[in-house]
Enzyme design. Structure first.
Site, short mmCIF file in Angstrom:
data_model
loop_
_atom_site.label_atom_id
_atom_site.label_comp_id
_atom_site.label_asym_id
_atom_site.label_seq_id
_atom_site.Cartn_x
_atom_site.Cartn_y
_atom_site.Cartn_z
N CYS A 129 0.34 8.49 44.22
CA CYS A 129 0.82 8.04 42.85
C CYS A 129 2.37 7.76 43.62
O CYS A 129 2.90 6.52 43.22
CB CYS A 129 1.24 9.10 41.94
N CYS A 139 4.95 6.52 33.77
CA CYS A 139 3.60 6.24 33.72
C CYS A 139 2.99 7.26 32.68
O CYS A 139 2.20 7.18 32.07
CB CYS A 139 2.91 6.05 35.04
N CYS A 197 7.62 9.33 37.76
CA CYS A 197 6.24 9.83 37.29
C CYS A 197 6.23 9.56 35.82
O CYS A 197 5.16 9.42 35.28
CB CYS A 197 6.06 11.27 37.79
C1 HEC Z 1 2.33 3.25 38.12
C2 HEC Z 1 2.12 4.20 37.56
C3 HEC Z 1 2.08 5.73 37.74
C4 HEC Z 1 3.11 6.37 38.66
C5 HEC Z 1 4.55 6.01 38.69
C6 HEC Z 1 2.69 7.77 38.64
N1 HEC Z 1 1.36 7.89 38.53
FE1 HEC Z 1 0.22 9.65 38.58
N2 HEC Z 1 -1.50 8.42 38.16
C7 HEC Z 1 -1.42 7.17 37.96
C8 HEC Z 1 -2.76 6.63 37.91
C9 HEC Z 1 -3.21 5.34 37.63
C10 HEC Z 1 -3.72 7.92 38.19
C11 HEC Z 1 -5.15 8.03 38.10
C12 HEC Z 1 -5.73 7.71 36.69
C13 HEC Z 1 -5.12 8.65 35.79
O1 HEC Z 1 -5.26 9.88 35.84
O2 HEC Z 1 -4.34 8.15 34.82
C14 HEC Z 1 -2.64 9.08 38.04
C15 HEC Z 1 -3.19 10.12 38.20
C16 HEC Z 1 -2.32 11.21 38.46
C17 HEC Z 1 -2.70 12.68 38.29
C18 HEC Z 1 -4.05 13.30 38.14
C19 HEC Z 1 -4.24 13.21 36.59
C20 HEC Z 1 -5.67 13.96 36.46
O3 HEC Z 1 -6.22 14.03 35.51
O4 HEC Z 1 -6.42 14.29 37.60
C21 HEC Z 1 -1.44 13.24 38.63
C22 HEC Z 1 -1.48 14.96 38.73
C23 HEC Z 1 -0.50 12.48 38.64
N3 HEC Z 1 -1.01 11.05 38.60
C24 HEC Z 1 0.84 12.79 39.01
C25 HEC Z 1 1.95 11.94 39.40
C26 HEC Z 1 3.07 12.39 39.74
C27 HEC Z 1 3.51 13.69 40.17
C28 HEC Z 1 3.93 11.10 39.87
C29 HEC Z 1 5.36 10.96 40.36
C30 HEC Z 1 5.44 11.05 41.89
C31 HEC Z 1 3.10 9.95 39.32
N4 HEC Z 1 2.01 10.53 38.95
C32 HEC Z 1 3.44 8.78 39.26
C33 HEC Z 1 -0.20 6.32 37.75
C34 HEC Z 1 0.97 6.58 38.11
#
Ligand code: HEC
Ligand code: HEC
Length: 255
Positions: A216, A174, A171
């Site tokens: 995610c 990114c 997590c």
């Molecule tokens: C490959 C890249 C990537 C990874 C790895 C990733 N995410 Fe995300 N995540 C994103 C994208 C793209 C979005 C939607 C657009 C944004 O808010 O950036 C997002 C959105 C989110 C949001 C919502 C943000 C908002 O403003 O509402 C959360 C909370 C989140 N991720 C948590 C996690 C967690 C917990 C993990 C690990 C389990 C994780 N992400 C792993 C790419 C990733």
């Protein structure tokens, strides 16, 4: 969106390797929206998430369960729950586990209202959760991570840093290291959870914090957590702490 992010990731990691780490950049995803989407979120008459608040309000008034009691019969106005959503998940000492808003709602409905609790991610549960979270709109997230919640919090923090899935990404890869980086016109946000439950254009519907975590995990092709499991709640607690001080926005709008 999942596809495009995943396919471009190697490029991203190679190409924008100079992005500054932003480990304490607590910026709401609201700021990454364009003017139009910000205006949509701010307008209670146009914001599609408000439909769930309205549904939640209807459910709040509806008698159910063995004694035919409504939420209002026991709790009064929904405003009586103002502040609650900003402090969840929290430790339940009796059950020795974390509880989030969905879990609290389901246990009140089954144990006190004595009705069948709605399924996770069902419209019925999302409506009540959005109604309750909306009461805390504008309040800063402030979860308690000390005392008995500490071990779960540390597990959540480790989980956030742990690489997972076929893409072997954490997590943090990114949302800390590449937060703010541009990817095909989109900006990767800091991954803050102050907007939930929120309406995502990608989903064409409203979803919970746990649905976002699942999404995610799928993006990196990792196994999703079991709903309401200790792992899922520990990560949610860490995310809530990570967004501490940010105003709760539910129902927010996100891409
Ligand atoms: C490959 C890249 C990537 C990874 C790895 C990733 N995410 Fe995300 N995540 C994103 C994208 C793209 C979005 C939607 C657009 C944004 O808010 O950036 C997002 C959105 C989110 C949001 C919502 C943000 C908002 O403003 O509402 C959360 C909370 C989140 N991720 C948590 C996690 C967690 C917990 C993990 C690990 C389990 C994780 N992400 C792993 C790419 C990733
Ligand atoms: C028979 C009475 C009764 C009914 C009906 C009832 N509740 Fe409760 N609920 C309680 C009591 C008692 C508690 C625990 C004390 C407290 O926190 O208010 C509680 C706790 C809660 C909590 C946790 C509050 C906190 O601060 O920890 C939530 C959320 C909640 N109820 C939501 C609902 C919703 C939504 C409904 C309708 C679907 C509902 N309840 C129906 C009696 C009831």
């Amino acid at each position: 969106m999942i596809r495009s992010v995943v396919m471009l990731l190697p490029l991203l990691l190679a190409g924008i390797a100079h992005a500054e780490p932003s480990s304490d950049a607590r910026v709401s995803g609201y700021h990454g929206l364009g003017d139009e989407l910000r205006a949509l979120q701010d307008d209670d008459f146009a914001n599609p998430g408000m439909l769930w608040v309205d549904r939640g309000l209807r459910a709040w008034e509806t008698p159910a369960g063995a004694e035919g009691r409504s939420c209002r019969d026991c709790h009064g106005n929904p405003e009586s729950l103002r502040g609650l959503a900003a402090r969840l998940p929290r430790w339940n000492a009796e059950m020795e586990r974390l509880e989030d808003l969905d879990g609290l709602l389901r246990s009140c409905i089954s144990e006190r209202q004595r009705a069948a609790p709605p399924e996770f991610e069902s419209d019925a549960l999302l409506a009540l959760a959005t109604l309750v979270a909306h009461q805390s709109r504008g309040l800063p997230l402030a979860v308690d991570v000390d005392g008995p919640a500490r071990a779960a919090f540390e597990a959540g923090r480790a989980s956030f840093q742990r690489r997972r899935g076929q893409l072997d990404l954490s997590c943090a890869d990114c949302h800390d290291r590449y937060a703010g980086a541009r990817l095909r016109g989109e900006t990767i946000s800091a991954g803050m959870i102050n907007g939930f439950p929120l309406y995502r254009l990608t989903w064409e519907t409203l979803g919970s914090r746990q649905r976002m975590i699942r999404w995610c995990n799928q993006a990196v092709r990792a196994e999703p957590f079991e709903p309401d499991s200790a792992d899922a709640l520990a990560l949610e607690l860490y995310l809530a702490w990570r967004a501490r001080g940010l105003a709760l926005e539910s129902p927010a709008i996100r891409r």
